[in-house]
Scaffold this active site. Structure first.
Site, mmCIF file in Angstrom:
data_model
loop_
_atom_site.group_PDB
_atom_site.id
_atom_site.type_symbol
_atom_site.label_atom_id
_atom_site.label_comp_id
_atom_site.label_asym_id
_atom_site.label_seq_id
_atom_site.Cartn_x
_atom_site.Cartn_y
_atom_site.Cartn_z
ATOM 1 N N LYS A 242 -24.237 -30.116 15.522
ATOM 2 C CA LYS A 242 -22.909 -29.592 15.806
ATOM 3 C C LYS A 242 -21.845 -30.480 15.183
ATOM 4 O O LYS A 242 -21.929 -31.706 15.281
ATOM 5 C CB LYS A 242 -22.689 -29.517 17.325
ATOM 6 C CG LYS A 242 -23.428 -28.368 17.986
ATOM 7 C CD LYS A 242 -23.106 -28.285 19.466
ATOM 8 C CE LYS A 242 -23.866 -27.158 20.123
ATOM 9 N NZ LYS A 242 -23.401 -25.818 19.723
ATOM 10 N N ARG A 316 -31.639 -18.897 22.861
ATOM 11 C CA ARG A 316 -32.375 -17.628 22.805
ATOM 12 C C ARG A 316 -33.858 -17.854 22.526
ATOM 13 O O ARG A 316 -34.692 -17.037 22.905
ATOM 14 C CB ARG A 316 -31.709 -16.694 21.771
ATOM 15 C CG ARG A 316 -31.770 -17.185 20.380
ATOM 16 C CD ARG A 316 -30.849 -16.386 19.457
ATOM 17 N NE ARG A 316 -29.458 -16.865 19.528
ATOM 18 C CZ ARG A 316 -28.460 -16.328 18.848
ATOM 19 N NH1 ARG A 316 -28.662 -15.293 18.055
ATOM 20 N NH2 ARG A 316 -27.238 -16.808 18.965
HETATM 21 N N1 BES Z 1 -24.898 -23.994 23.658
HETATM 22 C C1 BES Z 1 -24.321 -23.314 22.561
HETATM 23 C C2 BES Z 1 -23.252 -22.314 22.976
HETATM 24 C C3 BES Z 1 -21.999 -22.888 23.604
HETATM 25 C C4 BES Z 1 -20.870 -23.020 22.834
HETATM 26 C C5 BES Z 1 -21.935 -23.173 24.937
HETATM 27 C C6 BES Z 1 -19.708 -23.489 23.401
HETATM 28 C C7 BES Z 1 -20.770 -23.631 25.504
HETATM 29 C C8 BES Z 1 -19.658 -23.786 24.744
HETATM 30 C C9 BES Z 1 -25.400 -22.536 21.779
HETATM 31 O O1 BES Z 1 -26.675 -23.067 21.825
HETATM 32 C C10 BES Z 1 -24.972 -22.509 20.359
HETATM 33 O O2 BES Z 1 -24.894 -23.552 19.787
HETATM 34 N N2 BES Z 1 -24.690 -21.330 19.830
HETATM 35 C C11 BES Z 1 -24.263 -21.198 18.488
HETATM 36 C C12 BES Z 1 -24.991 -20.016 17.929
HETATM 37 C C13 BES Z 1 -24.881 -19.879 16.438
HETATM 38 C C14 BES Z 1 -25.611 -21.015 15.732
HETATM 39 C C15 BES Z 1 -25.442 -18.549 16.040
HETATM 40 C C16 BES Z 1 -22.766 -20.971 18.470
HETATM 41 O O3 BES Z 1 -22.228 -20.415 19.435
HETATM 42 O O4 BES Z 1 -22.124 -21.403 17.533
HETATM 43 ZN ZN ZN Z 2 -26.997 -24.580 20.298
#
Ligand code: BES
Ligand code: ZN
Ligand code: ZN
Length: 460
Positions: A242, A316
């Site tokens: 991230k 997922r």
């Molecule tokens: N845990 C995150 C989602 C999240 C984002 C939770 C902000 C709480 C606050 C999830 O695992 C994630 O990283 N999702 C990605 C998906 C993408 C790579 C398709 C996202 O939301 O960017």
């Molecule tokens: Zn994630």
């Protein structure tokens, strides 16, 4: 919080502060005759007060009292009814839930101030209190207790809440209840063929757990409701690490799992007459030489494969295994709860979780229960057209969409491929992970959707 009952305020010691409302804007402390204080809260248009506003008002009472360091309050139930049509039980429950939630702060890691923390200790209910109202207070107190216990887990820093500890917390939370807890370790997870859970946890020094909680409140053999919660104890994104400050708060990525754990415990504490199962796949998502690579293909418990395009869409992947495992229970309904995609925040803002359901009537009912509980949800489509965006090349299903748009929906359609053989509901609680300014809740975890899940278990 303790509730006591008293005929009149005069029967209580002088330090007990009386709660009253005025039509003015401001909130202030009034000096009453005889040296007693009253906390006067402004409710400008009492006739227009809605259920949603009452939730906030109840919390405001406690928040303001805490700010003044009052630890004992007294109120009359009737004063809080305004022109709302609520039964004694419903009103008392709503108040106790929200008093309790407002009385929460996560102080575990803080040095106590010299004068001590300021928590509300006791609330006296004045006048004649019906047995129904007393029941409501008791229920509300139990609900608030589990919501706050859930917030404790979610607020705990990632270093202190790896999968192993989350599983221990489930055991502890269930102590003294009828809930049975099992936590499968890495070898058992391997034996079950949960390639998704194993894959995501590969990069971490912390081994995964698959937490199983079973509560039999209904008849033996009666189909259970299965709750599934995302238990990513820290989400770095993995090799697709991230960026910037996107990793902040990612110790809360097990909020769905924590809500499921405490909802099962709450079902037992409320004596709900249903069979309930809680499943929480718990992993830590770390970047590492031993971790997942983009392009890897994982085989899940159902035999279907996942083509990993992005290691940050890990929720997922582990849920696919948990949804496959849920089928073993021949469930009446499966509800998964996850901080799944940031796109849910883009779609809805921070005031409601995204609701997906395979059954239209169930969806409507859950929306109503959302209003009633205070865990608000809003419906989104599960149209099969969106599934095109997650069809794989090397594997069966892609863990990220080919389209840039509609990420909250394509994530749900991915999950739907693994939620086969039972009615299914998916709640993306990303929007409600953190409490908002003005909600009169402590900064940090909001404790969603424990209140809603409890209502669903009772009423669906
Ligand atoms: N845990 C995150 C989602 C999240 C984002 C939770 C902000 C709480 C606050 C999830 O695992 C994630 O990283 N999702 C990605 C998906 C993408 C790579 C398709 C996202 O939301 O960017
Ligand atoms: Zn994630
Ligand atoms: Zn995540």
């Amino acid at each position: 919080m303790r509730y006591i009952f008293s005929k009149a305020i005069e029967d209580l010691p002088k330090e007990v502060v009386f709660v009253q409302f005025s039509k003015e804007k401001e909130t202030y402390v009034v000096q009453l005759e005889g040296g007693r204080k009253a906390l006067s809260l402004g409710v400008e248009e009492p006739e227009k007060l809605t259920r949603r506003k009452l939730v906030l008002l109840a919390r405001q009472v406690v928040a303001v009292a805490k700010a003044h360091r009052f630890s004992r309050l007294a109120f009359s139930l009737q004063d809080f009814r305004f022109s709302l049509k609520l039964s004694d039980k419903d009103l008392a429950e709503l108040l106790a839930v929200n008093f309790g939630m407002a009385n929460y702060e996560f102080v575990e890691y803080k040095t106590p101030p010299k004068e001590g923390w300021s928590f509300m200790e006791e609330i006296a209910v004045l006048g004649k209190v019906s047995s129904e109202a007393k029941k409501g207070l008791e229920r509300g107190n139990l609900i608030a207790g589990e919501v706050n216990a859930c917030r404790d887990l979610v607020n705990t820093p990632g270093i202190d809440m790896p999968p192993r500890v989350l599983a221990e917390c489930a055991q502890k939370a269930a102590q003294g209840t009828k809930v049975k807890v099992k936590a499968l370790g890495k070898q058992e997870i391997e034996k079950l063929g949960m390639g998704g859970v194993l894959g995501v946890s590969r990069g971490s020094a912390e081994e995964p757990r698959f937490i199983i909680m079973e509560y039999q409140g209904g008849k033996k053999g009666e189909k259970p409701v299965v709750l599934v919660g995302k238990g990513v104890t820290f989400d770095t994104g993995g090799l697709n690490v991230k960026p910037g400050d996107a990793m902040t708060d990612m110790h809360m990525d097990m909020a769905g799992g924590a809500a499921v754990l405490h909802s099962v415990v709450l079902a037992a504490k409320l004596g709900i007459k249903k069979n309930v199962v809680g499943l929480v796949p718990a992993v830590e998502n770390m970047p590492s030489g031993t971790g997942l690579h983009p392009g890897d293909v994982l085989r899940t418990i159902s035999g279907k494969t996942i083509e990993v395009l992005n290691t940050d869409a890990e929720g997922r992947i582990i849920l696919a295994d948990a949804l496959g495992y849920a089928k073993r229970y021949n469930p009446k309904l499966v509800v998964d709860v996850a901080t799944l995609v940031g796109a849910a925040l883009v779609a809805l803002g921070q005031r409601a979780s995204a609701l997906f359901a395979t059954d239209e009537r169930t969806s409507q009912k859950i929306q109503e229960l959302g209003e009633e509980s205070g865990d608000y949800v809003w419906p989104m489509p599960l149209w099969d057209e969106y599934a095109e965006d997650v069809k794989g090349t090397t594997g069966d299903w892609l863990n990220t969409s080919k389209s840039r748009y509609g990420g909250v929906i394509t994530a749900a359609l991915f999950l739907k491929q693994f939620a086969e053989g039972y009615p299914w509901v998916h709640l993306d609680i990303c929007p409600r992970m953190i409490a908002l300014e003005g909600e009169y809740l402590a900064k940090g975890a909001a404790g969603a959707p424990v209140r809603l899940l409890a209502k669903m278990l009772e009423r669906l």
